[in-house]
Design a protein around this motif. Structure first.
Motif, mmCIF file in Angstrom:
data_model
loop_
_atom_site.group_PDB
_atom_site.id
_atom_site.type_symbol
_atom_site.label_atom_id
_atom_site.label_comp_id
_atom_site.label_asym_id
_atom_site.label_seq_id
_atom_site.Cartn_x
_atom_site.Cartn_y
_atom_site.Cartn_z
ATOM 1 N N ASP B 32 0.574 -1.223 -0.113
ATOM 2 C CA ASP B 32 -0.079 -0.166 -0.039
ATOM 3 C C ASP B 32 0.747 1.206 -0.048
ATOM 4 O O ASP B 32 0.255 2.517 0.081
ATOM 5 N N LEU B 33 2.243 1.260 -0.023
ATOM 6 C CA LEU B 33 3.033 2.226 -0.070
ATOM 7 C C LEU B 33 3.540 2.651 -1.547
ATOM 8 O O LEU B 33 4.065 1.869 -2.038
ATOM 9 N N LEU B 34 2.918 3.782 -2.010
ATOM 10 C CA LEU B 34 3.228 3.995 -3.420
ATOM 11 C C LEU B 34 4.738 3.969 -3.825
ATOM 12 O O LEU B 34 5.068 3.387 -4.929
ATOM 13 N N SER B 35 5.440 4.541 -2.775
ATOM 14 C CA SER B 35 6.971 4.656 -3.122
ATOM 15 C C SER B 35 7.531 3.154 -3.522
ATOM 16 O O SER B 35 8.502 2.947 -4.168
ATOM 17 N N LEU B 50 -4.711 -1.914 -0.852
ATOM 18 C CA LEU B 50 -5.923 -1.128 -0.333
ATOM 19 C C LEU B 50 -6.059 0.256 -0.660
ATOM 20 O O LEU B 50 -7.115 1.090 -0.394
ATOM 21 N N GLN B 51 -5.191 0.900 -1.262
ATOM 22 C CA GLN B 51 -5.099 2.247 -1.758
ATOM 23 C C GLN B 51 -6.207 2.622 -3.077
ATOM 24 O O GLN B 51 -6.250 1.651 -3.651
ATOM 25 N N ILE B 52 -6.956 3.618 -2.821
ATOM 26 C CA ILE B 52 -7.892 3.831 -3.658
ATOM 27 C C ILE B 52 -7.664 5.163 -4.479
ATOM 28 O O ILE B 52 -8.593 5.668 -5.271
ATOM 29 N N HIS B 53 -6.632 5.820 -4.037
ATOM 30 C CA HIS B 53 -6.319 7.076 -4.268
ATOM 31 C C HIS B 53 -5.818 7.315 -5.934
ATOM 32 O O HIS B 53 -5.269 6.120 -6.374
ATOM 33 N N ASN B 55 -3.403 8.241 -7.214
ATOM 34 C CA ASN B 55 -2.030 7.948 -7.659
ATOM 35 C C ASN B 55 -1.663 6.430 -8.049
ATOM 36 O O ASN B 55 -0.624 6.375 -8.563
ATOM 37 N N ARG B 74 -13.233 -2.180 -1.139
ATOM 38 C CA ARG B 74 -13.023 -0.826 -1.057
ATOM 39 C C ARG B 74 -13.436 -0.125 -2.549
ATOM 40 O O ARG B 74 -13.225 -0.593 -3.457
ATOM 41 N N GLU B 77 -11.982 6.279 -5.791
ATOM 42 C CA GLU B 77 -12.636 7.462 -6.004
ATOM 43 C C GLU B 77 -12.934 7.669 -7.361
ATOM 44 O O GLU B 77 -12.112 6.927 -8.280
#
Lengths: 120, 111, 309
Positions: B32-35, B50-53, B55, B74, B77
């Motif tokens: 879940d860490l984009l970097s 888990l990220q939905i942003h 990016n 989830r 956006e």
């Protein structure tokens, strides 16, 4: 699954051992880098797999009743965080295995995930 | 293995890129860490997060990932969906968590 | 005091013998003069959020005026400009600063008063004031210091409420939080958690309080310059208030939605700010209210009911 089995499956290094927890039994696991999500769904006494190495990982474990945290994809926390874990009596492991494979190997060996165990 | 097969086996809901489900999946990446995803994921990987942003689409596109599985049911956006369509990235939703999704993919031979 | 005569006193009970009034009393006491007016009483009760004010002449305690006295004055149509000396209680029950806490607990039980002025045994000057809440807080702090040396389970602080105070006294614990200090974010929740463990709440109750409070602490650290956590602890429920000094939430309804977040990218990379914080607090608590004003700050309250053992 015994802690020793998890260590051998993940080829993990022990960063912080806790007396009385060195062969604790782990019933479920969860892998995530976002702590609010961990707080939302993790079960007490689960294994937490994460690539995040901030102090909040330790606080998350403490607050949600997690005994063992394993840092994945070669991540290692600084000494301060290891000391914090010692103080909170949380076992810390580190493995070079990435998150995907860590989850895969443990799952394949029969360790159930938090969302499946809640349905049982 | 194709994305189509994974969708079928895991019962995923496809919310973007229905036309691109024949892309070959070379392996899996979870995180879940984009970097970290930017640094460690490999071309053709299917990414579990888990990220939905929005990016996440930029990361998937620049690393040429085969698709994204958003976990825990989830909903992304609106901006994320729009970008996914623009970039032609298949995005799927699973009600399971990262651990189980990775576990099941591993079981069917994804590495 | 139901249990103080037991043959084997608990650690908490031992402490009530060891601790002296002066170690737990409040020292900065707001006082009035006999010729102060009932108007002054109203102002102090309101501003200081207290329920009783000692009346002092030449450093000597001459009376006490309480919220009840003020209400009676109003009900009787008394003069708001009337002097305090005509309304105050003159035969004040006091305690000495060198008395052990156990005696004061007994006096609370017998008298039914909510507070006692504390005077010096030798010169009879007013030196402080003590409430039941001060006693519990003092005991808890003492236990915290001693706790460093021993394990929780050997301690039996768990019956602090039953042992010391039999009514519904509220224990209030406050924690200050500085914004932006990521390294320390989580520390204050940890302290609250330890206190709850020592008070003997059920692990599941403590888990819920700790998770919700941790999220509230994270929000203060991530989004605001500074804030405070205030936990009000009663045997049947734990209430937490998280207040901060801005910037406020423009759209509270939106903020409550899962996955909605205004956090910058760098916060996401620290594993927070993905829009799960407030929904988590709501899910783990029994009641929750959130008020926020842009540029002023946010006031979050949540309650968790404790389960019966």
């Amino acid at each position: 699954m015994k802690l020793s089995r998890i260590i051998s499956i993940l080829d993990a290094e022990i960063l912080c051992n806790v007396k009385d927890k060195s062969n604790v039994n782990i019933t479920t696991a969860c892998g995530a880098d976002l702590m609010s999500d961990v707080l939302a769904f993790i079960k007490s006494e689960a294994l937490l797999l994460t690539g995040l190495t901030t102090p909040q990982v330790i606080y998350t474990a403490e607050n949600s009743g997690v005994n063992v945290v394993c840092f994945v994809r070669g991540k290692k926390p600084c000494r301060e965080i290891v000391n914090l874990a010692k103080e909170k009596k949380i076992v810390l492991l580190a493995t070079k295995t990435p998150m995907f494979e860590s989850c895969g190997k443990l799952y394949k060996n029969g360790l159930t995930g938090c969302s499946e165990i809640s349905k049982q | 293995m194709k994305i189509r097969d994974i969708v079928k086996t895991l019962g995923l809901k496809v919310i973007s890129g229905e036309k691109f489900l024949d892309i070959e999946v070379t392996g899996g990446y979870a995180g879940d860490l984009l970097s970290d995803a930017l640094a460690n994921s490999k071309k053709g990987n299917i990414w579990i997060t888990l990220q939905i942003h929005q990016n996440i689409i930029a990361v998937a596109s620049s690393k040429e990932l085969s698709g994204i599985i958003i976990v825990n049911g989830r909903k992304p956006e609106e901006e994320t969906l729009k970008k996914a369509k623009e970039e032609k990235i298949p995005v799927m939703i699973s009600n399971l968590l990262t651990y189980e999704v990775a576990g099941r993919l591993y079981e069917i031979g994804i590495r | 005091m139901k249990t103080l005569d037991h043959k084997k006193p608990s650690k908490t009970q031992e402490l009530t013998y060891e601790l002296k009034v002066e170690q737990v009393m409040r020292k900065n006491v707001t006082t009035l003069k006999p010729d102060s007016t009932m108007k002054d009483v109203r102002r102090i009760l309101r501003n200081n959020k207290i329920s009783g004010i000692p009346v002092v002449a030449d450093d000597r305690l001459v009376g006490i005026v309480t919220i009840e006295d003020f209400i009676i004055c109003l009900l009787e149509g008394g003069e708001i400009d009337g002097k305090v000396e005509n309304r105050m209680t003159k035969n004040v029950v006091t305690v000495y600063s060198d008395e052990p806490i156990v005696q004061v607990v007994g006096k609370f039980e017998k008298s039914g008063y909510g507070r006692f002025p504390v005077v010096d045994r030798d010169n009879k000057k007013l030196v402080g004031i003590i409430t039941k809440g001060d006693i519990i807080e003092g005991l808890l702090k003492k236990l915290e210091i001693d706790y460093q040396k021993e394990e929780i389970h050997t301690y039996r602080a768990s019956h602090i409420f039953e042992d010391v105070i039999s009514d519904n006294s509220t224990l209030i614990l406050k924690y200050r939080i500085k914004g932006g200090e990521f390294k320390k974010a989580g520390e204050q929740t940890s302290k609250l958690r330890k206190s709850l463990l020592r008070l003997g709440f059920l692990p599941e109750t403590i888990r819920r309080v700790a998770i919700a409070t941790f999220e509230a602490e994270m929000n203060i650290v991530i989004f605001t310059p500074e804030g405070e956590l205030v936990a009000k602890i009663q045997p049947d429920k734990i209430m937490v208030n998280a207040i901060d000094s801005g910037p406020g939430i423009p759209d509270v309804k939106k903020a409550m939605r899962q996955g909605y977040s205004t956090a910058p990218d760098w916060v996401r990379e620290l594993g927070f700010g993905a829009g799960m914080g407030l929904p988590n607090i709501k899910n783990y608590s029994d009641e929750m209210t959130l008020e926020s004003k842009v540029n002023e700050g946010t006031n979050l309250n949540f309650v968790i009911y404790t389960k019966k053992k």
